[in-house]
Design an enzyme around this catalytic site. Structure first.
Site, mmCIF file in Angstrom:
data_model
loop_
_atom_site.group_PDB
_atom_site.id
_atom_site.type_symbol
_atom_site.label_atom_id
_atom_site.label_comp_id
_atom_site.label_asym_id
_atom_site.label_seq_id
_atom_site.Cartn_x
_atom_site.Cartn_y
_atom_site.Cartn_z
ATOM 1 N N THR A 1 -0.197 -2.412 7.278
ATOM 2 C CA THR A 1 0.059 -3.857 7.321
ATOM 3 C C THR A 1 -0.752 -4.544 6.235
ATOM 4 O O THR A 1 -1.105 -5.711 6.329
ATOM 5 C CB THR A 1 -0.260 -4.400 8.724
ATOM 6 O OG1 THR A 1 0.472 -3.618 9.686
ATOM 7 C CG2 THR A 1 0.195 -5.840 8.909
ATOM 8 N N HIS A 2 -1.044 -3.815 5.167
ATOM 9 C CA HIS A 2 -1.908 -4.302 4.102
ATOM 10 C C HIS A 2 -1.080 -4.866 2.953
ATOM 11 O O HIS A 2 -1.080 -4.318 1.845
ATOM 12 C CB HIS A 2 -2.835 -3.190 3.633
ATOM 13 C CG HIS A 2 -3.625 -2.575 4.742
ATOM 14 N ND1 HIS A 2 -4.101 -1.283 4.711
ATOM 15 C CD2 HIS A 2 -4.020 -3.087 5.935
ATOM 16 C CE1 HIS A 2 -4.754 -1.025 5.835
ATOM 17 N NE2 HIS A 2 -4.712 -2.101 6.590
ATOM 18 N N LEU A 3 -0.390 -5.952 3.211
ATOM 19 C CA LEU A 3 0.364 -6.648 2.177
ATOM 20 C C LEU A 3 -0.582 -7.606 1.460
ATOM 21 O O LEU A 3 -1.424 -8.253 2.098
ATOM 22 C CB LEU A 3 1.542 -7.405 2.778
ATOM 23 C CG LEU A 3 2.626 -6.558 3.436
ATOM 24 C CD1 LEU A 3 2.294 -6.286 4.895
ATOM 25 C CD2 LEU A 3 3.979 -7.265 3.364
ATOM 26 N N GLN B 1 0.853 -1.178 0.000
ATOM 27 C CA GLN B 1 0.000 0.000 0.000
ATOM 28 C C GLN B 1 0.895 1.235 0.000
ATOM 29 O O GLN B 1 2.029 1.180 0.445
ATOM 30 C CB GLN B 1 -0.929 0.013 1.200
ATOM 31 C CG GLN B 1 -2.070 0.992 1.064
ATOM 32 C CD GLN B 1 -3.373 0.434 1.568
ATOM 33 O OE1 GLN B 1 -3.422 -0.106 2.650
ATOM 34 N NE2 GLN B 1 -4.432 0.550 0.790
#
Length: 590
Positions: A516-518, A346
């Site tokens: 933490t949006h992998l 992101q």
């Protein structure tokens, strides 16, 4: 090696997707075991007041996050670089323990734009095939918004999501997001009230002709009982959401919204402190027989099962497939292979507006999912043709509670230490509004995941290697949307503004938090040559393995992924219950 009694399904990881699949499969009459690597956690005592609002323990020492001393990832910018282990949590914060990241998340609960589910097709149709840059490997998900809508709707009811709809059943019903796709029903709860900062952002955006709306929040605006009979209390805007277990029973989590119902299921068992090493395959390599894990005593254990659900964190899913030999590993040179392909992240930019002493923003107040957003520059809601980049971003003020240690902001030109810094902190703290461009990140041929040839974890297995860097498309997109957000900030009339966004030539910095949006690495699709999973999240290669989570996304989106992750989990569970259990085998012909 110890061999456990056979079960119908074993689930690897117990976050949102693990909990959803456990509930769905036990409802179907299956005997289910869930294996969670971390400690057992619950709303009580882990969310008990006042211990849970300890910033040092949770935000600084990161109690609810992955223990990097046991396993981590290695990171490098390019395929010719040497990767090094990620030794201190900073850029992203994977969860560990019962509930996973679903216990420590903030509560922002979006759906997805329909065109983002068919991103490559949409851009090619509107702008032509040559518009997509060379080396950009974006693709369609293989499932439509109309197919997922009932599952978005049910997930919101399970989560107790607060929000204001714009269009329900084809009719305009309120002042929600004008760009949002049609909904089958209203949000379970009304939208939360606006903070002062969010209202200032709303008014400024409105004055510029934009379309602000209250964000969908999995923080309750009132008391609520979900379809599983789980009760929630109203959020009190304490500001301790992201990184914490909610002591008010107000923030949706697997621990609060699903686990208590699962505890009543005689066919369900949750085992904590169980580290899964690999999925075991039969001699044909086409069928899984169960999983091998290390139990809390350090013993190797084999859990046989007819069905394996991989429901860990995004990159842990990818790593487990690679360690288990499921799916062909991706090769960026040839472009062949699927496991590790289309890893994305992101693309966050932030603006802070500083006001005079008479403007009180009270940043200590907040709720994790609460805020006001603008979608005019998200997805393809604006004309990309003259701009020459793919992607976009919602812009928002999401005041989730500024903490005394980690949340201090100061105006441009402030020294980094000393008496002048202290003076600036005192003057700015209660008079600052922070806003974000939560931009998308596209997938590229040379951005991927594989097993590190050098570094290993505490169990002797190769670490996952992350090859990632910012690309020109995403940098230009971030600069454009941040410039639009700056106009909103200026319309508020602050005395100073600080802007943080991508700069040309700057590399990915693992020391600075992004999100933490992998996503990606075990992506879904319609072609087994370009996807690891079919449209039901079923492995193309091993039919009794289903892989949940954001690892299925072919590229990043502007929205937070949790809403989409939950909807896909319910979509996959429906296919398992309605089709697979009756006739085990591939649900889609390769």
């Amino acid at each position: 090696m110890e061999k456990k009694p056979h079960v119908d399904a074993v689930i690897v990881g117990f976050g949102w997707t693990g909990a959803i699949l456990a509930k769905e499969l036990t409802e179907a009459g299956l005997k289910v075991v869930a294996l969670e690597r971390g400690e057992y956690r619950d709303t009580y005592p882990d969310g008990a007041y006042p211990n849970t609002i300890d910033e040092l323990t949770y935000n600084i020492r990161k109690k609810l996050f992955l223990d990097l001393s046991k396993t981590t990832v290695s990171i490098r910018h390019g395929i010719n670089d040497t990767a090094l282990p990620y030794r201190q949590l900073a850029a992203f914060l994977p969860g560990e323990g019962t509930g996973g990241a679903g216990l420590h998340w903030s509560g922002v609960h979006f759906r997805i734009m329909p065109e983002e589910l068919r991103l490559r097709s949409h851009y090619e149709e509107r702008y032509g095939k040559k518009f997509i840059p060379a080396g950009m490997t974006i693709q369609d998900h293989g499932v439509s918004y109309e197919e997922l809508e009932p599952h978005f709707d049910f997930a919101e009811k399970v989560f107790g999501t607060s929000g204001q709809a714009y269009r329900v059943g084809g009719k305009i019903v309120g002042d929600g997001n004008v760009f949002e796709a049609n909904r089958s029903s209203h949000f379970p709860l009304p939208a939360q009230l606006n903070t002062y900062s969010a209202q200032r952002f709303h008014d400024a955006a409105k004055s510029l002709g934009l379309h602000p709306y209250r964000m969908p929040s999995a923080n309750t605006s009132g008391p609520y009982t979900n379809p599983y009979g789980m009760q929630m209390g109203p959020c009190n805007f304490c500001g301790y959401c992201s990184g914490y277990a909610c002591y008010m029973y107000s923030k949706a989590s697997p621990n609060l919204n699903i686990l208590p119902a699962l505890k009543q299921e005689p066919h369900f068992e949750l085992r904590s402190k169980c580290h899964v090493m690999r999925i075991e395959l039969d001699d044909t390599k086409k069928r899984a027989t169960g999983v091998t894990y290390v139990d809390p005593a350090g013993h190797d254990v084999f859990q046989p099962a007819d069905l394996v659900i991989v429901a860990a964190f995004q990159y842990q899913n990818v790593r487990l497939l690679l360690l288990s030999g499921i799916g062909k590993p991706y090769d960026p040179v040839s472009g062949e292979g699927v496991v590790g392909r289309n890893f994305a992240y992101q693309n966050l930019s932030t603006i802070k507006a500083f006001f005079d002493a008479n403007t009180w923003t009270n940043p200590f107040v907040g709720a994790g999912g609460n805020g006001v957003a603008v979608d005019d520059f998200n997805s393809d809601n604006f004309d990309h043709g003259p701009l020459g980049f793919v992607g976009g971003s919602p812009l928002w003020v999401n005041q989730s509670g500024v903490k005394p240690v980690s949340g201090i902001a100061t105006p441009p030109g402030t020294p980094a230490w000393g008496s002048a810094w202290k003076k600036a902190v005192k003057e700015a703290y209660a008079h600052t509004i922070s806003m974000d461009a939560h931009a998308s990140n596209m997938a590229y041929r040379d951005v991927y995941l594989d097993l590190d040839p050098t570094y290993r974890d505490a169990y002797g297995q190769p670490l996952l290697r992350m090859t990632f860097d910012w690309k020109d498309n995403d940098i230009r997109m971030a600069q454009y949307v941040t410039a639009q957000m700056k106009k909103i900030a200026e319309a508020m009339g602050p005395k100073a503004i600080s802007v943080s966004t991508r700069q040309s030539g700057a590399h990915f910095d693992s020391r600075v938090y992004q999100t933490t949006h992998l996503v990606g690495g075990a992506i879904m699709g319609l072609d087994p040559k370009t996807s690891a999973l079919n449209r039901y999240l079923q492995s193309w290669d091993v039919h009794n393995v289903f892989v949940m989570g954001a690892s299925a996304f072919p590229q990043g989106t502007g929205y937070n992924p949790t809403g989409m992750v939950a909807a896909l989990a319910y979509w996959s569970a429906k296919a398992i219950r309605a089709q697979y259990l009756k006739n085990p085998g591939p649900l889609v012909s390769a």
